[in-house]
Motif scaffolding. Structure first.
Motif, mmCIF file in Angstrom:
data_model
loop_
_atom_site.group_PDB
_atom_site.id
_atom_site.type_symbol
_atom_site.label_atom_id
_atom_site.label_comp_id
_atom_site.label_asym_id
_atom_site.label_seq_id
_atom_site.Cartn_x
_atom_site.Cartn_y
_atom_site.Cartn_z
ATOM 1 N N GLU A 123 -11.095 -1.415 -3.189
ATOM 2 C CA GLU A 123 -10.247 -1.837 -2.071
ATOM 3 C C GLU A 123 -8.779 -1.882 -2.484
ATOM 4 O O GLU A 123 -7.894 -1.493 -1.718
ATOM 5 C CB GLU A 123 -10.692 -3.211 -1.565
ATOM 6 N N GLN A 124 -8.493 -2.324 -3.684
ATOM 7 C CA GLN A 124 -7.106 -2.365 -4.159
ATOM 8 C C GLN A 124 -6.524 -0.962 -4.280
ATOM 9 O O GLN A 124 -5.365 -0.728 -3.913
ATOM 10 C CB GLN A 124 -7.043 -3.085 -5.510
ATOM 11 N N GLN A 127 -5.870 0.355 -0.708
ATOM 12 C CA GLN A 127 -4.656 -0.207 -0.110
ATOM 13 C C GLN A 127 -3.396 0.377 -0.750
ATOM 14 O O GLN A 127 -2.373 0.560 -0.077
ATOM 15 C CB GLN A 127 -4.666 -1.729 -0.235
ATOM 16 N N LYS A 130 -2.929 3.740 0.853
ATOM 17 C CA LYS A 130 -2.442 3.522 2.223
ATOM 18 C C LYS A 130 -0.945 3.232 2.221
ATOM 19 O O LYS A 130 -0.194 3.758 3.049
ATOM 20 C CB LYS A 130 -3.212 2.369 2.868
ATOM 21 N N ARG A 131 -0.515 2.407 1.266
ATOM 22 C CA ARG A 131 0.912 2.069 1.166
ATOM 23 C C ARG A 131 1.749 3.292 0.790
ATOM 24 O O ARG A 131 2.837 3.502 1.329
ATOM 25 C CB ARG A 131 1.093 0.961 0.129
ATOM 26 N N GLU A 144 -8.755 6.502 6.328
ATOM 27 C CA GLU A 144 -9.469 5.581 5.452
ATOM 28 C C GLU A 144 -10.804 6.137 4.977
ATOM 29 O O GLU A 144 -11.164 6.017 3.788
ATOM 30 C CB GLU A 144 -9.687 4.237 6.155
#
Length: 281
Positions: A123-124, A127, A130-131, A144
């Protein structure tokens, strides 16, 4: 800024003999788009796409044309390590995968994400991607589901399976590099490498490749190379100082008044450097 890409492998990690299989296929002038590609390669259609993708991602093809390094490694007569049996070849392929930057996740993972976290979960990393995609240049790149699949494949490429029943996972090309390990808490961590872990010939190849037409490699570039190989910068500098002793007429490490860099004293071809290793094997 080039647009990121997180798809193309059809959720298949790169298996140990796929690069050789793909090389032979193209060297015999077969076409990945031809109806008989499935029969000639002896795999399903999705695997045909995956083999094509990994050849490109490792820098072994450009527009389905074999590159110089592909011939150097896999040529049926002169190929230096046709079946990727040498750990040095795996380190070289890892370098090519990250530096070629066709499969964007690998460059982002080792050169950017690793600066932020040495230990992480899926998950990290998701993210973080995504950033990185949240900029105008990467508009509509992030999906995603696609990135999740890409992360799963990346972990299959690098992480030694803990379950002995997962036989297919043991076929991954790069797992023996032991660069990323899975911890008991289901998190992952980068496995730091010493100057003795990463072959000096691959480090020298990377230095020559990164300098391009310049004669100097800045300290910032050295930091990127250390991250690419999961080496602390001190270990990389130790390795470079040893290269300086081995090739005093070619390379020099400078540390003057806080300015640190590598200077090339004369031109040398990347493949010539590799020959210094492979011919002696």
């Amino acid at each position: 800024m080039a647009r990121y890409s997180f798809s193309g492998h059809d959720s298949f990690h790169c298996k140990s003999l796929w690069l050789k299989k793909g090389y032979d296929f193209l060297s015999q002038e077969y076409n990945f788009n031809a109806p008989d590609a499935v029969a000639e390669l002896g795999v399903g259609k999705n695997m045909v796409n995956a083999i094509r993708y990994w050849l490109k991602s490792f820098g072994l093809t450009i527009n389905d044309r074999l590159t110089e390094i592909a011939d150097y490694l896999f040529h049926p007569n002169s190929g230096r390590d046709k079946y990727t049996e040498d750990l040095t070849t795996l380190w070289l392929l890892h370098y090519l995968l990250v530096s070629t930057n066709i499969a964007s996740l690998y460059n982002l993972l080792f050169l950017s994400f690793q600066r932020e976290k040495r230990e992480f979960d899926k998950e990290q990393l998701l993210q973080f991607i995504k950033r990185k995609c949240d900029v105008p240049e990467q508009k509509n790149v992030y999906n995603e589901n696609t990135v999740n699949k890409d992360i799963k494949v990346m972990l299959q490429n690098y992480v030694m399976p803990l379950d002995l029943k997962s036989l297919d996972d043991f076929s991954a090309l790069l797992i023996n590099l032991n660069m990323i390990r899975k911890n008991e808490d289901k998190k992952y961590s980068f496995n730091s490498k010493s100057k003795d872990d990463v072959p000096s010939v691959v480090i020298l190849y990377a230095l020559i490749d990164q300098k391009g037409n310049d004669k100097t490699i800045s300290f910032d570039m050295l930091q990127d190379i250390s991250l690419l190989f999961c080496m602390p910068i001190t270990e990389l500098i130790y390795a470079i100082k040893q290269l300086e002793k081995d090739f005093p007429d070619i390379i020099a490490y400078n540390d003057n008044s806080g300015v640190r860099n590598v200077q090339f004293l004369k031109e040398i071809e990347k493949l010539e450097v590799l020959d210094n290793y492979y011919i002696e094997q």
